[in-house]
Design a protein around this motif. Structure first.
Motif, mmCIF file in Angstrom:
data_model
loop_
_atom_site.group_PDB
_atom_site.id
_atom_site.type_symbol
_atom_site.label_atom_id
_atom_site.label_comp_id
_atom_site.label_asym_id
_atom_site.label_seq_id
_atom_site.Cartn_x
_atom_site.Cartn_y
_atom_site.Cartn_z
ATOM 1 N N GLY A 17 53.109 32.341 24.188
ATOM 2 C CA GLY A 17 52.261 33.277 24.914
ATOM 3 C C GLY A 17 53.069 34.308 25.681
ATOM 4 N N CYS A 18 52.417 35.439 25.975
ATOM 5 C CA CYS A 18 53.091 36.503 26.733
ATOM 6 C C CYS A 18 52.036 37.334 27.462
ATOM 7 N N VAL A 19 52.353 37.739 28.690
ATOM 8 C CA VAL A 19 51.456 38.562 29.495
ATOM 9 C C VAL A 19 52.223 39.764 30.018
ATOM 10 N N ILE A 20 51.577 40.932 30.015
ATOM 11 C CA ILE A 20 52.155 42.128 30.615
ATOM 12 C C ILE A 20 51.362 42.456 31.872
ATOM 13 N N TYR A 21 52.058 42.483 33.010
ATOM 14 C CA TYR A 21 51.458 42.907 34.264
ATOM 15 C C TYR A 21 51.964 44.310 34.584
ATOM 16 N N LEU A 22 51.068 45.257 34.793
ATOM 17 C CA LEU A 22 51.459 46.615 35.162
ATOM 18 C C LEU A 22 51.269 46.818 36.659
ATOM 19 N N PHE A 23 52.166 47.594 37.252
ATOM 20 C CA PHE A 23 52.111 47.825 38.699
ATOM 21 C C PHE A 23 51.051 48.867 39.023
ATOM 22 N N GLU A 24 50.239 48.581 40.053
ATOM 23 C CA GLU A 24 49.213 49.501 40.530
ATOM 24 C C GLU A 24 49.534 49.884 41.968
ATOM 25 N N GLU A 73 47.772 51.507 44.145
ATOM 26 C CA GLU A 73 46.673 51.347 45.094
ATOM 27 C C GLU A 73 46.661 49.950 45.722
ATOM 28 N N SER A 74 46.879 48.940 44.899
ATOM 29 C CA SER A 74 46.880 47.561 45.408
ATOM 30 C C SER A 74 48.279 47.080 45.776
ATOM 31 N N ASP A 75 49.295 47.859 45.391
ATOM 32 C CA ASP A 75 50.692 47.518 45.674
ATOM 33 C C ASP A 75 51.073 46.167 45.062
ATOM 34 N N GLN A 76 50.562 45.914 43.858
ATOM 35 C CA GLN A 76 50.857 44.645 43.199
ATOM 36 C C GLN A 76 50.791 44.814 41.676
ATOM 37 N N PHE A 77 51.287 43.793 40.990
ATOM 38 C CA PHE A 77 51.264 43.770 39.529
ATOM 39 C C PHE A 77 50.030 42.999 39.065
ATOM 40 N N ASN A 78 49.225 43.623 38.215
ATOM 41 C CA ASN A 78 48.002 42.997 37.710
ATOM 42 C C ASN A 78 48.061 42.862 36.199
ATOM 43 N N LYS A 111 48.724 37.924 24.998
ATOM 44 C CA LYS A 111 48.546 37.395 23.644
ATOM 45 C C LYS A 111 49.036 35.960 23.594
ATOM 46 N N GLY A 112 48.377 35.157 22.742
ATOM 47 C CA GLY A 112 48.823 33.787 22.533
ATOM 48 C C GLY A 112 48.210 32.795 23.496
ATOM 49 N N ASP A 113 48.915 31.706 23.697
ATOM 50 C CA ASP A 113 48.446 30.589 24.519
ATOM 51 C C ASP A 113 48.759 30.875 25.984
ATOM 52 N N VAL A 114 47.785 31.432 26.699
ATOM 53 C CA VAL A 114 47.971 31.822 28.104
ATOM 54 C C VAL A 114 46.811 31.267 28.930
ATOM 55 N N GLU A 115 47.129 30.511 29.990
ATOM 56 C CA GLU A 115 46.083 29.951 30.846
ATOM 57 C C GLU A 115 45.423 31.040 31.696
ATOM 58 N N THR A 116 44.195 30.774 32.104
ATOM 59 C CA THR A 116 43.430 31.726 32.917
ATOM 60 C C THR A 116 44.129 32.040 34.226
ATOM 61 N N GLU A 117 44.841 31.071 34.783
ATOM 62 C CA GLU A 117 45.510 31.286 36.067
ATOM 63 C C GLU A 117 46.511 32.425 36.000
ATOM 64 N N TYR A 118 47.134 32.613 34.828
ATOM 65 C CA TYR A 118 48.090 33.705 34.681
ATOM 66 C C TYR A 118 47.382 35.050 34.508
ATOM 67 N N ILE A 134 56.762 35.483 29.880
ATOM 68 C CA ILE A 134 56.866 34.824 28.577
ATOM 69 C C ILE A 134 56.684 33.327 28.781
ATOM 70 N N LEU A 135 55.768 32.731 28.015
ATOM 71 C CA LEU A 135 55.356 31.354 28.290
ATOM 72 C C LEU A 135 55.498 30.431 27.084
#
Length: 223
Positions: free
Chosen positions: A59-66, A68-73, A78-85, A125-126
């Motif tokens: 599994g893999c997740v891409i977090y982009l920086f915003e 306005e919120s000053d954080q990565f969302n 794609k793949g095997d990724v838990e909801t918590e991520y 990357i998970l």
């Protein structure tokens, strides 16, 4: 030491180095091919596919920086990724305070990215397929791939912007009708694919002809 044994060991070392070099060259070739992709969503998908292949990840997740919120969302995964991520919010303030295990552990790799000296993204990357888990080798390959991600994605975004100039009325920032219908179909497809909400608002002017008689086209478009 037997000279023949020494020669054999040197050949093995050279073979190992050549395999590593070929692997990196193959990665660079694929990254270069990504620069010809003009769809920003497709760019993200291609990078995720290449990262998962190179690191043997599930599994893999891409977090982009915003800003306005000053954080990565979470932006795409794609793949095997838990909801918590997917729901995870990563603050820019605490990013530098994470322990080394955050960046590389046996079951997870996190690679922070910057673009023009500003925070840009985090690639998570998970779940390695290999029993031994992630190692420095997988981290290094992922790092080489991710390093080019901001430049390639920003390039795709700029090309998309240039394309929009040919399908939008610059004065009112609205799509030409025939192209708008095609655009809506693509957005509906994306929303269904990534399970995102999509809202479309339409306004019908029944007395448009009467307005045209009393007002100039420019005034009507602006209002």
């Amino acid at each position: 030491m037997d000279s023949s044994k020494l020669v054999f060991e040197k050949k093995d070392l050279l073979l190992f180095q050549n395999v590593e070099l070929v692997e990196l060259i193959d990665i660079y070739k694929k990254i270069i091919s990504f620069t010809f992709e003009w769809d920003s969503t497709k760019v993200k998908e291609l990078f995720i596919d290449e990262i998962m292949t190179a690191t043997f990840a599930k599994g893999c997740v891409i977090y982009l920086f915003e800003e306005e919120s000053d954080q990565f969302n979470c932006d795409i995964y794609k793949g095997d990724v838990e909801t918590e991520y997917l729901d995870q919010k990563i603050s820019k303030k605490v990013l530098d305070n994470y322990p080394p295990e955050f960046y590389l552990s046996s079951d997870q790799i996190n690679i922070p990215l910057r673009f023009e000296d500003s925070p840009y993204a985090i690639i998570k990357i998970l779940k390695p397929i290999i029993k031994e888990g992630f190692s420095k080798k997988e981290f290094n390959k992922a790092f080489y791939i991710c390093e080019y991600f901001p430049q390639v994605l920003e390039n795709a975004k700029k090309i998309e912007m240039l394309q929009r100039y040919t399908i939008k009325d610059e004065k009112i920032n609205a799509y030409f009708w025939d192209l708008f219908k095609d655009f809506v179909k693509k957005e509906i497809h994306k929303s269904l694919r990534y399970e995102r909400k999509l809202s479309i608002i339409g306004i019908e002017l029944e007395n448009l002809e009467e307005l045209k008689k009393k007002h100039k086209d420019q005034d009507i478009n602006e209002r």
